[in-house]
Design an enzyme around this catalytic site. Structure first.
Site, PDB file in Angstrom:
ATOM      1  CG  HIS A  65      -0.538   0.051   2.277  1.00 15.49           C
ATOM      2  ND1 HIS A  65       0.108  -0.962   3.041  1.00 15.49           N
ATOM      3  CD2 HIS A  65       0.374   1.005   3.170  1.00 15.49           C
ATOM      4  CE1 HIS A  65       0.746  -0.536   4.219  1.00 15.49           C
ATOM      5  NE2 HIS A  65       0.988   0.752   4.786  1.00 15.49           N
ATOM      6  CB  CYS A 196       2.554   1.909  10.328  1.00 18.08           C
ATOM      7  SG  CYS A 196       1.053   2.328   9.343  1.00 18.08           S
TER       8      CYS A 196
END
Length: 696
Positions: A65, A196
């Site tokens: 991603h 993250c």
């Protein structure tokens, strides 16, 4: 608003055999629907994100991603692989692959839906349904959270899995509610923060994993997800009532001071996804022992002063192996030592430049200082630099211990480091003192202490006992053998000449260019600076310092030259990075080559290592010497044999440049590998000073 995933974005028979090929196959479906405008640019961004941290998760899941300027709207593509594809997960290949594409300025509503998907990937019923579904239309409907018409293999209860955004992604509490008034006992309570770098997938999967593990253990877990869709701060009352804190993050935790004063476990986000139960058990253990995080520690961002500790300062994640933790502890000490080395070494070098090498015999400037005499100023600079250099070993030892045991490790670490200097154990003694100090403090912290004594533990008891133990070991037990080993190493270096010196230059050059500012680079640099961190360093030590600095300048200078000579081989972002790399390389900042290495490691890193080896060998062969530990071309006047030294650097730069150009020219654009270039997916991947996981 069009649907985020349709049947056209589903491939139930994905034939790709590598993660790059899988990303390309799924991205081509996005391009066909107009969701991605530039296939190669988007794949560059995916590769840059993958270089930061593998996106494979336990349970057969891969979630490549990124955010990208080449994405027109948030899009999800799904592929199912019969053979499995390696995305770097510990338990093996992934058979369920989700390619998540978010625009650079995606709206919060779409990102919240993506976060809900990430949470559902922790649901076994959901993933089992995806493995058994028989039609692309049904798979897309299942992922959207709709009830598929006539779908095969969709268990009842999974239809609404993603349609409604998870409230917990904004920090909603899970677990049992507060106990009723007067109830004698209540569950153990944990507050957690997950985050993250991209903030799309791992953030929310870690939150879901912690919440699920908490329910299984009978623990109330409330998670604050600091993701791309923003974050809602936990209610201060919830934090106050918590018995422990878990930080699962790969970027600094925002407003970390809120959680000070509580038992805290600090780890990476993937550890929370893979081993959430262990983290909950660990924080319960710390609470039982009365271990808390002080207010200053919780908000200290290390040298940079940013909020939240960096991975280097965290001392290693709870799930990391001993080797990984040891590397992190040593890097903690080295990272704090380097500024002392640079400041002290440059001041000493300036003193030599102004007053000559005999300035080390000058009397103290407290007794003799004449404002109008250059020699007095030279002596002043030399003596200030000498004081700064004297901190080198104590700071190394102190912050190794800090990396292991947090603040309580500082006192015994500094004491042990000072003893290492006193007994002439030098750099090796500092390493040993730091590790011993951290181990002693960690052992003391495991002892169950009565509540009445916990207040004096960090201020009196731990510093007293640990300093006494470390001092005894350094003075009486291990100090003399380490000092002998240090002397033997120094004598060996002093005797190096000819082919042996050249081979050492090759090795140091390879190490300096292997990870561009990472652990291997820092080992070579620390080795060199330790040799000149004395009042009168040997000629061999100064040759080693010269070779190390020369090799470290090669990668960024070579990337800058390559982008100038053959700009067509690099994308626009890399060409811009190349302009900055000229200055970074000239200043001896190896990290200037990180954006290029992160995007194309198989070509850039070997080329850099070859060029660094050439430069290191030539520098040693030419007999170039250097008393300053930093400065790049700005300290060339302080270098012995400066002309030949520059020739050595130029040779390495040319070799690396030529290799990079040749290797990139042989690349086949149609292959599954992503084209080079960071593409700007994540600013941290191209920040000149950034320490990436791969490089750090």
């Amino acid at each position: 608003m069009s649907e985020m995933i349709t049947a056209d974005l589903v491939d139930l028979d994905l034939s790709a055999d590598t993660k790059e090929a899988a990303a390309r196959a799924l991205a081509e479906r996005m391009v066909a629907l107009g969701r991605v405008t530039d296939l190669e640019g988007f794949l560059d961004d995916v590769a840059a994100r993958e270089a930061q941290m593998p996106t494979g998760l336990d349970g057969g899941i891969g979630i490549p991603h990124c955010r990208s300027e080449h994405v027109t709207e948030p899009t999800l593509a799904f592929g199912r692989s019969a053979a499995g594809i390696d995305f770097g997960a510990a338990d093996g290949p992934a058979d369920l692959i989700f390619l998540i594409a978010a625009p650079a300025g995606a709206d919060d509503a779409h990102l919240t839906i993506l976060s809900s998907l990430a949470r559902q990937l922790m649901n076994a019923e959901f993933t089992d349904a995806l493995r058994s579904v028989g039609a692309a239309t049904a798979a897309a409907a299942l992922i959207r959270g709709e009830e598929p018409d006539g779908a095969e293999g969709v268990p009842e209860g999974t239809e609404d899995s993603v349609a409604v955004p998870a409230a917990a992604s904004a920090g909603t509490a899970t677990g049992n509610p507060d106990e009723a008034p007067g109830e004698p006992e209540r569950p153990f309570r944990v507050v957690a923060v997950t985050s993250c770098p991209t903030g799309i997938a791992h953030t929310y999967m870690a939150a879901e994993a912690l919440e699920n593990a908490g329910r299984e253990a009978g623990v109330e877990v409330v998670v604050e997800t600091q993701g791309s869709a923003g974050f809602t701060r936990l209610d201060p009352a919830v934090i106050d009532s918590a018995d422990g804190v878990i930080f699962a993050h790969d970027v600094p935790v925002r407003d970390r001071d809120r959680f000070a004063g509580k038992p805290t476990v600090d780890t990476g986000v993937k550890t929370a996804i893979n081993r959430p139960g262990e983290l909950i058990g660990e924080v319960r253990g710390k609470a039982a022992r009365g271990e808390v995080t002080g207010a200053g520690t919780a908000g200290a961002g290390g040298a940079g002063g940013s909020s939240g500790a960096t991975p280097v300062e965290r001392g290693g994640g709870s799930g990391d192996g001993y080797g990984t933790k040891l590397r992190v502890w040593l890097m903690s000490g080295v990272s704090y030592m380097v500024p002392f080395v640079a400041a002290g070494g440059l001041l000493i070098a300036l003193g030599f430049a102004i007053g000559g090498y005999e300035i080390n015999e000058a009397p103290s400037v407290m007794d003799h200082f004449v404002w109008t005499q250059a020699d007095s100023w030279a002596a002043l600079l030399f003596q200030i630099g000498g004081v700064a250099f004297a901190f080198l070993v104590p700071v190394l030892a102190g912050y190794i211990a800090y990396g292991m045991a947090d603040r309580p490790g500082l006192v015994p670490g500094f004491v042990g480091g000072s003893i290492a200097l006193t007994i002439n154990a030098g750099f090796l003694g500092g390493l040993a003192a730091g590790l011993i100090s951290g181990a002693v403090v960690m052992a003391i912290q495991r002892i169950r202490i009565p509540a009445a004594l916990r207040g004096i533990m960090p201020v009196v008891v731990i510093p007293l006992i640990s300093s006494a133990v470390v001092g005894f070991l350094m003075f009486v037990v291990i100090g003399k053998p380490i000092a002998s080993a240090q002397k033997a190493m120094t004598d060996w270096l002093s005797g190096l000449s000819g082919a042996n010196a050249v081979l050492l230059g090759v090795l140091l050059g390879l190490m300096m260019c292997f990870d561009l500012g990472g652990p291997v680079n820092k080992v070579a640099y620390a080795f060199a600076t330790a040799g000149i961190a004395v009042t009168d360093p040997s000629d061999s030590a100064m040759k080693i310092m010269a070779a190390v600095m020369a090799a470290g300048m090669v990668p960024p200078l070579a990337m800058a030259l390559a982008t100038t000579v053959r700009g067509k081989l690099f994308n626009a972002a890399e060409r811009e990075n190349g302009k900055a790399a000229w200055v970074l390389g000239a200043s001896f900042i190896s990290e200037g080559a990180i954006p290029f290495a992160a995007a194309d490691p198989l070509r850039v890193i070997p080329s850099s290592m070859v060029g660094g080896a050439v430069t290191g060998a030539l520098s040693m062969a030419f007999g170039a010497t250097l008393r300053a530990p930093h400065g790049g071309i700005f300290v060339v006047p302080l270098i012995g044999n400066p002309l030949l030294y520059l020739v050595a650097i130029a040779a390495g730069v040319c070799v690396t440049t030529a290799l990079v150009i040749v290797l990139k020219g042989l690349r086949k654009p149609a292959s599954g590998a992503a084209a080079p270039g960071s593409g700007g997916a994540d600013p941290s991947a191209s920040a000149p000073g950034a320490k990436q996981p791969v490089a750090a």
